[in-house]
Design a protein around this motif. Structure first.
Motif, mmCIF file in Angstrom:
data_model
loop_
_atom_site.group_PDB
_atom_site.id
_atom_site.type_symbol
_atom_site.label_atom_id
_atom_site.label_comp_id
_atom_site.label_asym_id
_atom_site.label_seq_id
_atom_site.Cartn_x
_atom_site.Cartn_y
_atom_site.Cartn_z
ATOM 1 N N SER A 146 0.815 -1.211 0.000
ATOM 2 C CA SER A 146 0.000 0.000 0.000
ATOM 3 C C SER A 146 0.850 1.265 0.000
ATOM 4 N N THR A 147 2.093 1.142 0.450
ATOM 5 C CA THR A 147 2.982 2.301 0.391
ATOM 6 C C THR A 147 3.198 2.712 -1.059
ATOM 7 N N VAL A 148 3.323 1.741 -1.942
ATOM 8 C CA VAL A 148 3.487 2.025 -3.373
ATOM 9 C C VAL A 148 2.232 2.707 -3.912
ATOM 10 N N ALA A 149 1.064 2.200 -3.539
ATOM 11 C CA ALA A 149 -0.194 2.806 -3.994
ATOM 12 C C ALA A 149 -0.314 4.238 -3.480
ATOM 13 N N ALA A 150 0.025 4.463 -2.218
ATOM 14 C CA ALA A 150 -0.050 5.815 -1.646
ATOM 15 C C ALA A 150 0.925 6.758 -2.338
ATOM 16 N N ARG A 151 2.106 6.266 -2.667
ATOM 17 C CA ARG A 151 3.095 7.094 -3.378
ATOM 18 C C ARG A 151 2.562 7.474 -4.764
ATOM 19 N N ARG A 152 1.987 6.507 -5.468
ATOM 20 C CA ARG A 152 1.436 6.779 -6.803
ATOM 21 C C ARG A 152 0.293 7.787 -6.722
ATOM 22 N N LEU A 153 -0.608 7.597 -5.760
ATOM 23 C CA LEU A 153 -1.720 8.533 -5.600
ATOM 24 C C LEU A 153 -1.210 9.945 -5.302
ATOM 25 N N THR A 154 -0.222 10.039 -4.431
ATOM 26 C CA THR A 154 0.321 11.351 -4.071
ATOM 27 C C THR A 154 0.936 12.035 -5.285
ATOM 28 N N HIS A 155 1.773 11.324 -6.010
ATOM 29 C CA HIS A 155 2.398 11.916 -7.189
ATOM 30 C C HIS A 155 1.345 12.324 -8.214
ATOM 31 N N CYS A 156 0.398 11.447 -8.413
ATOM 32 C CA CYS A 156 -0.681 11.684 -9.364
ATOM 33 C C CYS A 156 -1.457 12.956 -9.001
ATOM 34 N N VAL A 157 -1.821 13.103 -7.738
ATOM 35 C CA VAL A 157 -2.587 14.273 -7.297
ATOM 36 C C VAL A 157 -1.757 15.539 -7.395
ATOM 37 N N VAL A 158 -0.536 15.506 -6.854
ATOM 38 C CA VAL A 158 0.279 16.715 -6.783
ATOM 39 C C VAL A 158 0.665 17.226 -8.171
ATOM 40 N N VAL A 159 1.033 16.327 -9.064
ATOM 41 C CA VAL A 159 1.490 16.745 -10.395
ATOM 42 C C VAL A 159 0.337 16.871 -11.380
ATOM 43 N N SER A 160 -0.428 15.798 -11.563
ATOM 44 C CA SER A 160 -1.463 15.794 -12.604
ATOM 45 C C SER A 160 -2.681 16.621 -12.236
ATOM 46 N N HIS A 161 -3.125 16.521 -10.995
ATOM 47 C CA HIS A 161 -4.362 17.197 -10.601
ATOM 48 C C HIS A 161 -4.107 18.632 -10.154
#
Length: 167
Positions: free
Chosen positions: A53-68
């Motif tokens: 889940s750490t990998v999933a949380a990292r992906r979500l964070t990057h996705c939100v901060v950069v893409s969103h």
């Protein structure tokens, strides 16, 4: 905020949230994580308490901060690191089956929250160059503008905030 109670299924409507905005085309894994768990900017997403889940949380964070949110790569790098530290603490030290992840943006700030059912407080320890573990909160303290822990009736929320330049 949504609680950790309820079914153990990914949130219903998570795919709908992903339609509102999507990560860069080259990050299909981030899109899959967003579709599976939901958008942490719309409400708390629930992830299983396991190292993956750490990998999933990292992906979500990057996705939100950069893409969103369209924020800088350096801010995204720091946010990803700090979220993974808070998630790692929740996974390693609480014995919880699940934890919650929530991301906020308001004028001039971003805030990342990790909620778990343990009321045990994390402790900021002094670290030395040779230390190989115990650096998580040290990094949170150094790289965020402010951080803390809010005790809840059932558990706690560990959070950090970072200043951002508004457009």
């Amino acid at each position: 905020m949504a609680g950790l109670e309820g079914t153990e299924q990914p949130r219903r409507g998570a795919a709908t949230a992903a339609v509102q905005w999507a990560p860069a085309v080259d990050d299909e894994l981030a899109l899959k994580v967003l579709e599976l768990y939901g958008d942490p900017t719309l409400g708390e997403v629930r992830l299983p308490s396991c190292p993956e889940s750490t990998v999933a949380a990292r992906r979500l964070t990057h996705c939100v901060v950069v893409s969103h949110w369209g924020l800088s790569a350096q801010l995204a790098e720091h946010a990803v690191l700090l979220v993974s530290e808070l998630v790692g603490n929740a996974v390693r030290h609480t014995g919880a089956r699940h934890f919650g992840l929530r991301m906020w943006r308001r004028r001039g700030w971003v805030r990342m929250e990790v909620r778990d059912p343990s009321r045990g407080l994390p402790c900021l320890l002094p670290v030395r160059e040779t230390d190989t573990n115990g650096r998580g909160l040290f990094l949170v303290d150094r790289l965020s503008d402010r951080w803390g822990v809010d005790l809840l009736a059932r558990g706690k929320t560990a959070w950090f905030e970072m200043r951002v330049a508004d457009r």
